[in-house]
Design an enzyme around this catalytic site. Structure first.
Site, PDB file in Angstrom:
ATOM      1  N   HIS A  49     -28.838  11.251 -12.836  1.00 12.81           N
ATOM      2  CA  HIS A  49     -28.138  10.475 -13.396  1.00 12.81           C
ATOM      3  C   HIS A  49     -28.752  10.343 -15.045  1.00 12.81           C
ATOM      4  O   HIS A  49     -29.119  11.216 -15.990  1.00 12.81           O
ATOM      5  CB  HIS A  49     -29.114   8.856 -12.383  1.00 12.81           C
ATOM      6  CG  HIS A  49     -28.150   7.841 -13.051  1.00 12.81           C
ATOM      7  ND1 HIS A  49     -27.182   7.902 -14.581  1.00 12.81           N
ATOM      8  CD2 HIS A  49     -28.150   6.992 -12.712  1.00 12.81           C
ATOM      9  CE1 HIS A  49     -26.463   6.147 -14.266  1.00 12.81           C
ATOM     10  NE2 HIS A  49     -27.254   5.889 -13.250  1.00 12.81           N
ATOM     11  N   HIS A  75     -19.275  15.290 -15.465  1.00  6.68           N
ATOM     12  CA  HIS A  75     -19.416  13.741 -15.118  1.00  6.68           C
ATOM     13  C   HIS A  75     -18.661  13.229 -13.803  1.00  6.68           C
ATOM     14  O   HIS A  75     -17.149  14.079 -14.098  1.00  6.68           O
ATOM     15  CB  HIS A  75     -18.889  13.084 -16.180  1.00  6.68           C
ATOM     16  CG  HIS A  75     -19.758  11.531 -16.566  1.00  6.68           C
ATOM     17  ND1 HIS A  75     -18.742  10.280 -16.306  1.00  6.68           N
ATOM     18  CD2 HIS A  75     -20.881  11.137 -17.142  1.00  6.68           C
ATOM     19  CE1 HIS A  75     -19.262   9.147 -16.483  1.00  6.68           C
ATOM     20  NE2 HIS A  75     -20.633   9.779 -16.819  1.00  6.68           N
ATOM     21  N   ASP A 113     -26.245  12.848 -21.945  1.00  5.96           N
ATOM     22  CA  ASP A 113     -27.773  13.962 -21.861  1.00  5.96           C
ATOM     23  C   ASP A 113     -27.601  14.925 -22.648  1.00  5.96           C
ATOM     24  O   ASP A 113     -28.798  15.401 -23.453  1.00  5.96           O
ATOM     25  CB  ASP A 113     -28.047  13.357 -20.765  1.00  5.96           C
ATOM     26  CG  ASP A 113     -28.257  12.737 -20.109  1.00  5.96           C
ATOM     27  OD1 ASP A 113     -28.917  11.728 -20.706  1.00  5.96           O
ATOM     28  OD2 ASP A 113     -27.565  12.559 -18.898  1.00  5.96           O
TER      29      ASP A 113
END
Ligand code: CMC
Length: 432
Positions: free
Chosen positions: A270, A311, A368
């Site tokens: 995460h 994802h 990210d």
């Protein structure tokens, strides 16, 4: 969501022939859902979906994601528009209240947040209990959780006014606590917030300023920081948001609830991925080693994954990753820096996107992948990356909590498929 669904789904038990009609509920966009709330009562079965891959856990009007198209909307506004034409304070207001603020509403909101930025002086003592090398996310879990002790008696979770005050306090104090965590790790004195600065500039001041010198945060860097906050503000029912909703569903104190969200965000699958991406790029080190790491990521017997790739919802480009990539270029240009990691990341992205393994599984860079490179260029140590994510996501968490508390569904209490022993006789110690 419509209350009186006309469409139904018929579910039949092939063994018994028993069947039931389940309502189909349509949202305003995205796939409809089969309402299984009465299934157990009607057929005596639960549904089974351990990773929530096919489960809508709530209804929500905050954020919409179309994972196939790579679309992200907050209250109907595209993330691209919000990142380019709005600012983080507006996005916070939008998430909390449902509409973009007028000029007057924005001024009042900014002033409210600004006047909640200081933390109780006793909070300083919590930091001293941590080792200097403690991970700042560990400190965040502890100190944000500790806020509950400061506001518990006068926080009534059933009062709309108290809920809003908690939201304001959390949005305001997170940067102060995050900057304190950073200062503590490098042994510098804590910096007080400055009320004359905007949200992002104030955070940069508290993080990089020192009391011995007066310095002004670079407005262009503050704008880049603000944009990063916007990109992280909310993201539908992800692990940390679901954690917040679950923790909050018991009526728990909101500061403790947000601490639960921080804990959930920390993991590398995460929010911890931004930190893991940079460690991975450092480990790869050179373009000549990319193929070796791509091979490892594809090996089913190797637990290594390309961090910042893939994802649960996006099966196309994460729209936030696109903006983040552009921002990385802007920030590095501004700083007059060239980071070989950016080149390495671009090349890794190119190679992965041409590879059948990643193409077939629809694995694209996520938010990210590029954020760590920007944050590093700004001077943040790697351990602070997830803290910045937590800061920015606080508005999403608290808005989702507020939405849930306004229309409560009772405590979240999933059931299970039991795989343990059936009832068996107890054996006394001498006979075991
Ligand atoms: N590298 C290599 N293979 C991957 C990756 C990856 N990064 N991500 C998924 N896969 C493979 C996975 O092995 C599986 O292959 P197979 O079908 O052969 O078993 C397939 O793709 C589907 O993966 P999954 O684990 O079922 O997908 P998921 O929806 O459960 O996981 C994820 C989503 C984000 C946890 C995962 O893609 C991942 O671990 N990515 C790396 C960590 C990361 O970047 N996380 C940040 C997510 S975005 C920001 C946030 O949410 O905080």
């Amino acid at each position: 969501m419509t209350d009186a669904p006309q469409k139904t789904f018929t579910l039949t038990n092939d063994q018994t022939g028993e069947s039931t009609k389940l309502p189909i509920l349509d949202g305003n966009d995205g796939p409809s859902v089969i309402d299984v709330r009465r299934l157990y009562g009607q057929l005596g079965h639960f549904t089974y979906d351990p990773g929530f891959r096919a489960t809508g856990s709530c209804d929500s009007a905050l954020t919409y994601i179309d994972g196939e198209q790579g679309i992200l909307l907050h209250r109907g506004y595209a993330i691209e528009d919000l990142a380019a034409r709005s600012d983080y304070m507006e996005v916070c207001y939008l998430l909390l209240h449902g509409e973009l603020p007028t000029g007057d509403q924005k001024t009042l909101f900014e002033s409210t947040i600004t006047h909640h930025t200081m933390v109780h002086d006793q909070i300083n003592n919590f930091f001293r209990g941590f080792r200097r090398d403690a991970h700042p996310m560990a400190i965040m879990c502890g100190v944000v959780g500790a806020l509950s002790a400061f506001y518990h008696d006068h926080t009534d979770v059933n009062s709309a006014e108290d809920r809003l005050i908690s939201a304001h306090r959390l949005i305001a104090k997170m940067p102060t606590i995050a900057a304190m965590a950073y200062k503590y790790s490098c042994g510098q004195p804590f910096m007080y917030p400055r009320n004359d600065l905007g949200y992002a500039a104030n955070f940069l001041h508290m993080t990089f300023g020192v009391p011995a010198e007066s310095s002004e945060p670079d407005p262009i860097l503050a704008r880049a920081m603000d944009k990063i906050f916007i990109l992280h503000a909310d993201h539908e029912q992800n692990a940390s948001t679901s954690t917040v909703r679950i923790a909050g569903s018991s009526g728990a104190n909101p500061y403790a609830v947000i601490a639960a969200g921080i804990a959930s965000l920390w993991g590398p699958a995460h929010g911890g991925a931004n930190e893991a991406v940079l460690s991975m790029l450092d480990e790869i080190g050179d373009k000549s080693r990319i193929n070796e790491f791509v091979k490892k990521a594809k090996d089913p017997d190797d637990s290594f994954r390309l961090m910042g790739f893939g994802h649960r919802v996006y099966k196309n480009f994460d729209p936030r990753a696109k903006i983040m990539k552009e921002t990385a270029d802007e920030v590095l240009d501004l700083m007059g820096m060239s980071d070989p990691r950016l080149e390495l990341a671009r090349e890794l992205e190119r190679i992965a996107l041409e590879d059948d393994y990643f193409v077939q599984r629809k694995l694209y860079p996520n938010v990210d992948f590029y954020s760590g490179i920007i944050l590093k260029a700004m001077g943040f140590p790697t351990e602070m990356f997830t803290v910045l994510f937590a800061m920015a996501r606080t508005v999403g968490w608290i808005s989702q909590w507020k939405e849930m508390m306004e229309n409560p569904d009772g405590i979240f209490r999933p059931r299970q498929l039991y795989t343990g022993h059936k009832h068996r006789p107890f054996v006394d110690l001498p006979k075991r």
